[in-house]
Every structure is written in structure tokens, then in C-alpha cells.
Design a protein around this motif. Structure first.
Motif, PDB file in Angstrom:
ATOM      1  N   LEU A   7      -3.490 -13.977  57.922  1.00  0.00           N
ATOM      2  CA  LEU A   7      -4.048 -15.235  58.376  1.00  0.00           C
ATOM      3  C   LEU A   7      -4.137 -15.306  59.890  1.00  0.00           C
ATOM      4  O   LEU A   7      -5.026 -15.940  60.433  1.00  0.00           O
ATOM      5  CB  LEU A   7      -3.203 -16.406  57.854  1.00  0.00           C
ATOM      6  N   ASN A   8      -3.181 -14.685  60.585  1.00  0.00           N
ATOM      7  CA  ASN A   8      -3.175 -14.704  62.045  1.00  0.00           C
ATOM      8  C   ASN A   8      -3.548 -13.327  62.561  1.00  0.00           C
ATOM      9  O   ASN A   8      -3.019 -12.323  62.108  1.00  0.00           O
ATOM     10  CB  ASN A   8      -1.792 -15.093  62.574  1.00  0.00           C
ATOM     11  N   LYS A   9      -4.441 -13.287  63.535  1.00  0.00           N
ATOM     12  CA  LYS A   9      -4.854 -12.027  64.135  1.00  0.00           C
ATOM     13  C   LYS A   9      -4.244 -11.927  65.527  1.00  0.00           C
ATOM     14  O   LYS A   9      -4.121 -12.915  66.244  1.00  0.00           O
ATOM     15  CB  LYS A   9      -6.376 -11.968  64.238  1.00  0.00           C
ATOM     16  N   TYR A  10      -3.902 -10.702  65.915  1.00  0.00           N
ATOM     17  CA  TYR A  10      -3.336 -10.479  67.247  1.00  0.00           C
ATOM     18  C   TYR A  10      -4.445 -10.517  68.289  1.00  0.00           C
ATOM     19  O   TYR A  10      -5.470  -9.839  68.146  1.00  0.00           O
ATOM     20  CB  TYR A  10      -2.614  -9.138  67.292  1.00  0.00           C
ATOM     21  N   ILE A  11      -4.253 -11.332  69.324  1.00  0.00           N
ATOM     22  CA  ILE A  11      -5.191 -11.404  70.442  1.00  0.00           C
ATOM     23  C   ILE A  11      -4.431 -10.968  71.682  1.00  0.00           C
ATOM     24  O   ILE A  11      -3.464 -11.627  72.096  1.00  0.00           O
ATOM     25  CB  ILE A  11      -5.744 -12.829  70.622  1.00  0.00           C
ATOM     26  N   PRO A  12      -4.850  -9.850  72.302  1.00  0.00           N
ATOM     27  CA  PRO A  12      -4.126  -9.378  73.481  1.00  0.00           C
ATOM     28  C   PRO A  12      -4.257 -10.340  74.651  1.00  0.00           C
ATOM     29  O   PRO A  12      -5.195 -11.126  74.726  1.00  0.00           O
ATOM     30  CB  PRO A  12      -4.773  -8.030  73.799  1.00  0.00           C
ATOM     31  N   ALA A  13      -3.346 -10.255  75.588  1.00  0.00           N
ATOM     32  CA  ALA A  13      -3.315 -11.167  76.724  1.00  0.00           C
ATOM     33  C   ALA A  13      -4.512 -10.975  77.645  1.00  0.00           C
ATOM     34  O   ALA A  13      -4.998 -11.930  78.260  1.00  0.00           O
ATOM     35  CB  ALA A  13      -2.019 -10.974  77.508  1.00  0.00           C
ATOM     36  N   PHE A  15      -7.553 -10.224  76.771  1.00  0.00           N
ATOM     37  CA  PHE A  15      -8.814 -10.379  76.028  1.00  0.00           C
ATOM     38  C   PHE A  15      -9.726 -11.398  76.709  1.00  0.00           C
ATOM     39  O   PHE A  15      -9.294 -12.486  77.068  1.00  0.00           O
ATOM     40  CB  PHE A  15      -8.523 -10.842  74.593  1.00  0.00           C
ATOM     41  N   ASP A  16     -10.990 -11.030  76.900  1.00  0.00           N
ATOM     42  CA  ASP A  16     -11.973 -11.919  77.518  1.00  0.00           C
ATOM     43  C   ASP A  16     -13.113 -12.140  76.535  1.00  0.00           C
ATOM     44  O   ASP A  16     -13.910 -11.223  76.281  1.00  0.00           O
ATOM     45  CB  ASP A  16     -12.500 -11.318  78.829  1.00  0.00           C
TER      46      ASP A  16
END
Length: 154
Positions: A7-13, A15-16
Motif C-alpha cells: 500500500l505504501n511505496k518508498y519515495i527517496p528524499a 525525488f523530484d
């Protein structure tokens, strides 16, 4: 199998989202749509019938110009091809009557409910005109209507 149900995806710090490429807008505002035919049509070239409920890959575009909107509701034009001769057939949405209207490439087949709606509307219009001309007739119709409503409630 379990990795698909995340349900939750990892978004790197770093990420633009501005760098993610956008989808291209369709050419000429024509959007491909998989739809069922809303009414039966007879092709004007090969005289074959395209029946209501048949699935087509159609193109949809908004109608431009003075007839493009009805009371703020956008009208659309659909393009399909005849299954026999591949001639383009076009029809428009008709928000005024909550229906579709045939534009080119074929003719719409007769539908009984269209006639029934028209005759009912004409009968109501005639009744209103009669009531305007004759006040006694209007009173009789109101009494008959109220008696009918009382009978339905009982």
C-alpha cells in the motif's frame, strides 16, 4: 505475490516529480474509447446493420463551435467504422434529450420508445391548451386527477 499488495511505496528524499516525463496529449484531441453502440445503425454505403450493444474501438472528440456546449455541458463526437465496408460513421451526444444524434455515415433505426415519448408530450401539450381555453374542463381534469390519486393511496 505479496510484493504486489504493497500500500505504501518508498519515495527517496532526493525525488523530484518535475523530472518525471508527462504523458503526451492525444493528437487533435481525439481520445480512443472502447464503447458499446448506444443504438442500432444501418450503414449508408453497404446497408449492413450495426446493432445496439456491439463493442467498438471509437475515437472521441469534443464538438467545437457554437453547437459545442448545451447549458454548459460539453457535447462529444464519436467516430466508429462500419464492420463490413470500413466507412466512418459519426454520431454526437445530445444532452438536451439525454440521447445521441446521428451525424453521418448511416441512419438510425426506428425505435418505438422515441415515438411513444413524442406522442405523450404532444398529448400533454394538447391537454394544457384545452385547459387554458376551457376553465370547466380544467376543473374537471383536476378533480379527476385528485380522485385518481386518492384511489392509488387506498
Amino acid at each position: 505475490m505479496g510484493e504486489r499488495k504493497v500500500l505504501n511505496k518508498y519515495i527517496p528524499a532526493d525525488f523530484d516529480p518535475q523530472l518525471v516525463p508527462r504523458g503526451k496529449k492525444p493528437k487533435d484531441d481525439m481520445v480512443p474509447v472502447r464503447m458499446m453502440l448506444p443504438f442500432s445503425i444501418q450503414c449508408s454505403t453497404c446497408s449492413s446493420f450495426l446493432y445496439r450493444g456491439r463493442k467498438f474501438n471509437s475515437k472521441k472528440e469534443p464538438v467545437r463551435g457554437i453547437n459545442g456546449k448545451y447549458l454548459g455541458i460539453q457535447r462529444y463526437r464519436f467516430y466508429i467504422k462500419c464492420t463490413e465496408c470500413s466507412r466512418p460513421v459519426t454520431f454526437l451526444t445530445d444532452p438536451k434529450n439525454a440521447d445521441y444524434e446521428m451525424e453521418s455515415g448511416g441512419t438510425r433505426n426506428y425505435e418505438v420508445w422515441h415515438d411513444e415519448n413524442k406522442t405523450n408530450a404532444e398529448a400533454e401539450k394538447q391537454l394544457e391548451e384545452d385547459e387554458k381555453m376551457d376553465s370547466m374542463k380544467a376543473l374537471e381534469n383536476r378533480v379527476a386527477e385528485s380522485q385518481r390519486e386518492m384511489a392509488e393511496l387506498d
